[in-house]
Scaffold this active site. Structure first.
Site, mmCIF file in Angstrom:
data_model
loop_
_atom_site.group_PDB
_atom_site.id
_atom_site.type_symbol
_atom_site.label_atom_id
_atom_site.label_comp_id
_atom_site.label_asym_id
_atom_site.label_seq_id
_atom_site.Cartn_x
_atom_site.Cartn_y
_atom_site.Cartn_z
ATOM 1 N N ASP A 257 8.253 20.025 0.395
ATOM 2 C CA ASP A 257 8.668 21.408 0.156
ATOM 3 C C ASP A 257 9.676 21.861 1.207
ATOM 4 O O ASP A 257 10.646 22.566 0.899
ATOM 5 C CB ASP A 257 7.449 22.344 0.189
ATOM 6 C CG ASP A 257 6.459 22.040 -0.921
ATOM 7 O OD1 ASP A 257 6.877 21.478 -1.944
ATOM 8 O OD2 ASP A 257 5.272 22.369 -0.759
ATOM 9 N N LYS B 3 7.261 6.539 -3.512
ATOM 10 C CA LYS B 3 6.289 6.239 -4.564
ATOM 11 C C LYS B 3 6.748 6.803 -5.912
ATOM 12 O O LYS B 3 6.681 6.132 -6.945
ATOM 13 C CB LYS B 3 4.924 6.807 -4.182
ATOM 14 C CG LYS B 3 3.815 6.566 -5.195
ATOM 15 C CD LYS B 3 2.491 7.097 -4.651
ATOM 16 C CE LYS B 3 1.355 6.890 -5.652
ATOM 17 N NZ LYS B 3 1.488 7.733 -6.844
#
Length: 460
Positions: free
Chosen positions: A259, A193
């Site tokens: 992360d 995205k």
């Protein structure tokens, strides 16, 4: 590879938007009579490191030597971060530290409340100055951008320029659609995205994926170009396009997967691991994270376990078992041991009955050398790892631990089981380790079954 990496402790610097993730776990059983909304009863609440701080937590869990550099507000969330992060955390008066409160009902997130200040920080020069003083001490640098005002274009370019001058890999988790501020970085880790927003493409399917990922590399002068593709894995472009397939696991929560990806990549590059292999490991780390709830850290042990079959995961070292049992103090631990060279019906019946005596059954297994000392030079027929896998395949065996000594005394001493189980042939004999347990149970063997008799029948 994983064995070697787990012994490394590279120095890694994390710069970015340090945040706090607050989780409120609740039970929800009815609808409010006042409005068509759920009534949730809070059960527990816990605060976790979020944003760039979750990257820090991931690296700490990987045994890296991690240092944080960032800016927080003079509030409770800021103080929480200062207590839990090692590094230089600057405080800007009047600024609100990003705090995300997630409300979960029956392990499903139903609402998220955000408190934050996304305006550009006032301490840019101080942040850059601190970075320039300490950057030389690190083997990799991560810029974790959550769009909360710390990583402005000025800050990013100053940090990238310094890292490149020191020849230190600098990896960036980007935000927004203007990637010019990340120009000349080692790599970026946008998801599909985010990459679409930056590229202004309609999709990243088929040939468009190669065109898009190559464009990112060329337009922003990156050493490597990556796009994380969620359930489709990771796309990497160095001199050509590489697609690393995702590990198929049940997805509970995608929070923090990015992360973990950038943490693994930085750790690997700091340890001079080739980029393609680094991406493979990062992909597996993401698979571990999405199978859990909330912002969580991943370890090399968890990544390693992905490649193991169910029965292999039951094979543990003495140290691993001691650690696991520390968290199972309310369970009744059963221990037995033996060579289990050729597993037969007698073994199955014996172990299944042993399991019924408590909650967790641990089987101590003699290694090959100790079997030779006990049974003679022609034994064992099967090697220790093969025997351990056979035992681990049984649903009633919870863990298998291979030991080197002739007796399991040291293993029993370390594990402190509640019940020690042996065969009924030990009636009237000394049972090694009996003084270390609460109870000794002797179980009858199935008649007509023994490894020795099986070997003799085979020879005949």
């Amino acid at each position: 590879m994983l064995e070697n990496l787990s012994k490394q402790s590279p120095k890694i610097l994390v710069v970015g938007d340090f945040m706090v993730d607050n989780y409120i776990w609740s039970a929800c059983e009815r609808i409010s009579p006042e409005a068509p909304v759920l009534i949730a009863k809070a059960l527990k609440q816990d605060k976790r490191l979020g944003g760039a701080a979750n990257v820090y937590a991931n690296l700490t869990n990987l045994n890296a030597e991690v240092f944080a550099l960032g800016v927080v507000g003079d509030d409770e969330a800021g103080e929480f971060l200062k207590r839990h992060l090692k590094g230089i955390i600057l405080t800007q008066k009047g600024r609100k530290t990003p705090l995300k409160t997630r409300i979960l009902a029956h392990n499903q997130q139903v609402l998220r409340l955000d408190e934050e200040d996304s305006s550009k920080i006032e301490l840019e020069e101080e942040l850059i100055s601190n970075f320039n003083e300490i950057a030389k001490d690190f083997e990799a640098i991560i810029l974790s951008d959550y769009g909360k005002g710390v990583l402005s274009k000025k800050v990013c370019q100053a940090l990238i320029c310094k890292a490149n001058a020191l020849n230190i890999p600098i990896l960036i988790d980007p935000k927004g659609d203007d990637y010019s501020k990340y120009e000349n970085a080692t790599l970026l880790t946008p998801n599909k995205k985010e990459a679409l927003e930056a590229l202004k493409f309609k999709d990243l399917e088929g040939e468009n994926l190669k065109l898009g990922i190559k464009k990112l590399k060329n337009d922003f002068h990156l050493k490597y170009s990556l796009i994380t593709l969620s359930e489709d894995g990771i796309a990497l472009f160095d001199e050509d396009l590489h697609l690393i397939s995702a590990r198929a696991l049940e997805v509970y929560d995608v929070t923090g997967a990015g992360d973990s990806v950038i943490a693994i990549l930085a750790f690997c590059l700091a340890c001079k691991v080739p980029i393609l292999k680094a991406c493979e490991l990062a992909n597996e780390a993401a698979a571990v994270v999405v199978s859990k709830i909330g912002s969580v850290s991943v370890s090399f042990e968890e990544i390693k376990s992905l490649s193991l079959s169910t029965f292999e995961k039951k094979i543990k070292s003495k140290e691993e078992l001691v650690s696991l049992l520390e968290k199972q103090k309310d369970k009744k631990i059963i221990f037995t041991n033996g060579c289990f060279d050729i597993v037969h019906l007698g073994h199955l019946s014996y172990l299944e009955r042993a399991k019924r005596l408590g909650d967790i059954l641990i089987v101590g297994l003699n290694d090959d050398e100790s079997v030779r000392r006990l049974k003679g030079e022609k034994r064992p027929i099967n090697k220790a790892y093969e025997r351990a896998c056979m035992l681990g395949a049984f649903y009633f065996v919870d863990f298998v631990c291979i030991f080197e000594e002739d007796t399991p005394f040291e293993l029993i001493k370390a594990l402190k089981p509640d019940v020690l189980v042996k065969g009924a042939d030990y009636e009237g004999k000394e049972v090694v380790g009996s003084e270390l347990v609460k109870e000794v149970k002797l179980l009858e063997f199935e008649r007509g079954f023994s490894t020795t008799s099986i070997i003799e029948r085979m020879r005949k």
